[in-house]
Scaffold this active site. Structure first.
Site, PDB file in Angstrom:
ATOM      1  N   GLU A 169       9.090   5.807 -10.867  1.00  0.00           N
ATOM      2  CA  GLU A 169      10.032   5.004 -11.648  1.00  0.00           C
ATOM      3  C   GLU A 169      10.693   5.752 -12.802  1.00  0.00           C
ATOM      4  O   GLU A 169      10.696   5.275 -13.946  1.00  0.00           O
ATOM      5  CB  GLU A 169       9.332   3.726 -12.135  1.00  0.00           C
ATOM      6  CG  GLU A 169       8.814   2.889 -10.975  1.00  0.00           C
ATOM      7  CD  GLU A 169       7.982   1.686 -11.387  1.00  0.00           C
ATOM      8  OE1 GLU A 169       7.915   1.388 -12.581  1.00  0.00           O
ATOM      9  OE2 GLU A 169       7.384   1.048 -10.483  1.00  0.00           O
ATOM     10  N   GLU A 274       5.406   0.199  -1.024  1.00  0.00           N
ATOM     11  CA  GLU A 274       4.806  -0.965  -1.715  1.00  0.00           C
ATOM     12  C   GLU A 274       5.415  -2.253  -1.167  1.00  0.00           C
ATOM     13  O   GLU A 274       5.886  -3.113  -1.914  1.00  0.00           O
ATOM     14  CB  GLU A 274       5.047  -0.862  -3.229  1.00  0.00           C
ATOM     15  CG  GLU A 274       4.545   0.438  -3.835  1.00  0.00           C
ATOM     16  CD  GLU A 274       4.643   0.498  -5.360  1.00  0.00           C
ATOM     17  OE1 GLU A 274       4.861  -0.544  -5.998  1.00  0.00           O
ATOM     18  OE2 GLU A 274       4.497   1.608  -5.909  1.00  0.00           O
TER      19      GLU A 274
HETATM   20  O1  9MR Z   1      -0.176  -4.062  -8.374  1.00  0.00           O
HETATM   21  C1  9MR Z   1      -0.336  -3.463  -9.622  1.00  0.00           C
HETATM   22  C2  9MR Z   1      -0.862  -4.484 -10.623  1.00  0.00           C
HETATM   23  O2  9MR Z   1      -2.188  -4.861 -10.258  1.00  0.00           O
HETATM   24  C3  9MR Z   1      -0.839  -3.911 -12.016  1.00  0.00           C
HETATM   25  O3  9MR Z   1      -1.195  -4.923 -12.935  1.00  0.00           O
HETATM   26  C4  9MR Z   1       0.554  -3.402 -12.323  1.00  0.00           C
HETATM   27  C5  9MR Z   1       0.612  -2.802 -13.695  1.00  0.00           C
HETATM   28  O4  9MR Z   1       1.847  -2.324 -14.007  1.00  0.00           O
HETATM   29  O5  9MR Z   1       0.921  -2.422 -11.365  1.00  0.00           O
HETATM   30  C6  9MR Z   1       1.016  -2.950 -10.098  1.00  0.00           C
HETATM   31  O6  9MR Z   1       1.477  -1.971  -9.178  1.00  0.00           O
HETATM   32  C7  9MR Z   1       2.781  -1.440  -9.450  1.00  0.00           C
HETATM   33  C8  9MR Z   1       2.790  -0.025  -8.938  1.00  0.00           C
HETATM   34  O7  9MR Z   1       1.749   0.712  -9.499  1.00  0.00           O
HETATM   35  C9  9MR Z   1       4.124   0.641  -9.192  1.00  0.00           C
HETATM   36  N1  9MR Z   1       5.211  -0.137  -8.659  1.00  0.00           N
HETATM   37  C10 9MR Z   1       5.246  -1.539  -9.050  1.00  0.00           C
HETATM   38  C11 9MR Z   1       3.896  -2.189  -8.712  1.00  0.00           C
HETATM   39  C12 9MR Z   1       3.950  -3.670  -9.036  1.00  0.00           C
HETATM   40  O8  9MR Z   1       4.107  -3.842 -10.405  1.00  0.00           O
END
Ligand code: 9MR
Length: 384
Positions: A169, A274
């Site tokens: 990102e 994802e």
């Molecule tokens: O699924 C993840 C969630 O459990 C966490 O709280 C969150 C924190 O930012 O991150 C989520 O995963 C993210 C991923 O690492 C990067 N792309 C976006 C995903 C969804 O937010």
């Protein structure tokens, strides 16, 4: 005497038989379950074995052997795993001189035990970052901190992690570089630095740039600029990860396809890293709506707290079928498809962008049963 001998022999046979039965019943529920060939044939990893790797992001309860229902799905259906949270900076590198590998080691051991393609997520991300790194303002201090961070982690898993999301990102929606803590200290050079460091630590590992909304034309251009920038400066990039947090309505198949084609033209593997499809209203679609506490508990924003109606199940299934038809059309360009979570109950979308909702974005329901969407995806190659 003869009677006693036969009885003893029969008892031994009976004992062996019961032992075998017992072992196989237990192993069906354990992490070590090995399904037989006949069962295996129909699962997703077999359906798509000649097309792309297929997998899911997994959590602690899964790789630690606690959530046996989800583990059963992971082992039967998937060939690749991603660490949903445990490899993020704040956990692996909570202070400048402290690395903590105990939990992520378990994740990697799980993948190795089951011969899976293992993704490391993620080395450089402005979110879930150790607070100490958030404080760095100076360019050379940040370069040193990133070198140490990346080298130590990649080296620790050298030859064991197959693919790293090196940077996550880094782009704004218009394709420009995000003013993250890394950018503010080092400018855009942090990206070249990060990819070079990862390659130096493990020359064999796959190196990926990962981001959301990469179907957007402006952001797509940003990724292509980034690929060129990396290569012009002697860094290697192998893949672009399109996160694929999508909805029933968007993005269009055409926009996704245009990005697949554009990235493949620049000689990188395309990955959907994802994938999920939200089934709930999006607060940003409401004029003037803010993602705030105001929507918590609102029945309008949480319309299916007790189950998704059949009509909606059909829509989710159709959306997934359309998406996977596109993936198959471009399977020569796509190396991996990963769902963000194993079942609906575990999805991050139950808590974002509004807390406490009940969402249905994946292929398995809260009881780990395959949904209509699963059937449509898994049967996609069969004649109608
Ligand atoms: O699924 C993840 C969630 O459990 C966490 O709280 C969150 C924190 O930012 O991150 C989520 O995963 C993210 C991923 O690492 C990067 N792309 C976006 C995903 C969804 O937010």
């Amino acid at each position: 005497m003869k009677y006693i001998q036969i009885t003893f022999f029969n008892r031994v046979i009976l004992f062996l038989f019961i032992t075998l039965l017992f072992q196989s019943a237990c192993s069906n529920n354990s992490e070590d379950s090995q399904t037989d060939d006949a069962n295996e044939r129909n699962h997703l990893k077999h359906t798509f074995k000649n097309d792309f790797l297929i997998g899911a992001a997994i959590n602690d309860d899964q790789f630690n052997g606690i959530d046996t229902q989800a583990i059963d799905i992971i082992l039967k259906e998937y060939s690749t795993i991603t660490s949903e949270n445990v490899m993020k900076s704040m956990y692996l590198h909570p202070a400048r001189d402290i690395f903590f590998f105990d939990v992520s080691d378990k994740y990697v051991e799980f993948g190795e035990r089951h011969d899976m393609h293992i993704i490391g997520h993620t080395l450089v991300w402005h979110s879930q970052l150790g607070e100490w790194m958030n404080q760095i303002k100076d360019s050379s201090e940040m370069a040193t901190a990133l070198s140490n961070h990346i080298h130590t982690i990649v080296d620790h898993y050298k030859g064991r992690i197959d693919s790293w999301d090196v940077v996550n990102e880094a782009l704004n929606e218009d394709g420009s570089l995000r003013e993250s803590v890394f950018y503010n200290a080092m400018g855009g050079s942090y990206l070249v630095h990060a990819f070079k460091m990862a390659e130096a630590a493990d020359p064999e590992v796959e190196l990926v740039y990962n981001d959301y909304n990469l179907w957007k034309p402006e952001k797509r251009e940003g990724v292509i600029r980034l690929i060129k920038e990396l290569r012009d400066n002697g860094a290697r990039i192998d893949g672009v990860g399109m996160q694929a947090h999508w909805s029933l309505l968007g993005p269009t198949i055409e926009d996704i396809e245009n990005s697949i084609l554009a990235y493949a033209e620049h000689d990188v593997k395309v990955m959907f890293t994802e994938l999920d499809v939200t089934t709930l209203p999006n607060p940003w679609d409401l004029e003037g709506a803010e993602v705030s506490q105001n929507f918590e508990g609102s029945p309008f924003m949480n319309p299916y707290p007790n189950g998704l109606p059949d009509s909606m199940q059909v829509k989710v299934a159709q959306r997934y079928e359309d998406i996977f038809s596109l993936f198959l059309k471009h399977q020569d360009k796509i190396s991996r498809v990963t769902f963000w979570g194993v079942n609906d109950g575990q999805s991050w979308l139950n808590g974002w962008p509004i807390k406490g909702r009940t969402n249905y974005p994946l292929l398995f329901d809260r009881e780990c049963k395959p949904k209509l969407a699963y059937d449509r995806v898994n049967n996609i190659k069969k004649a109608p």
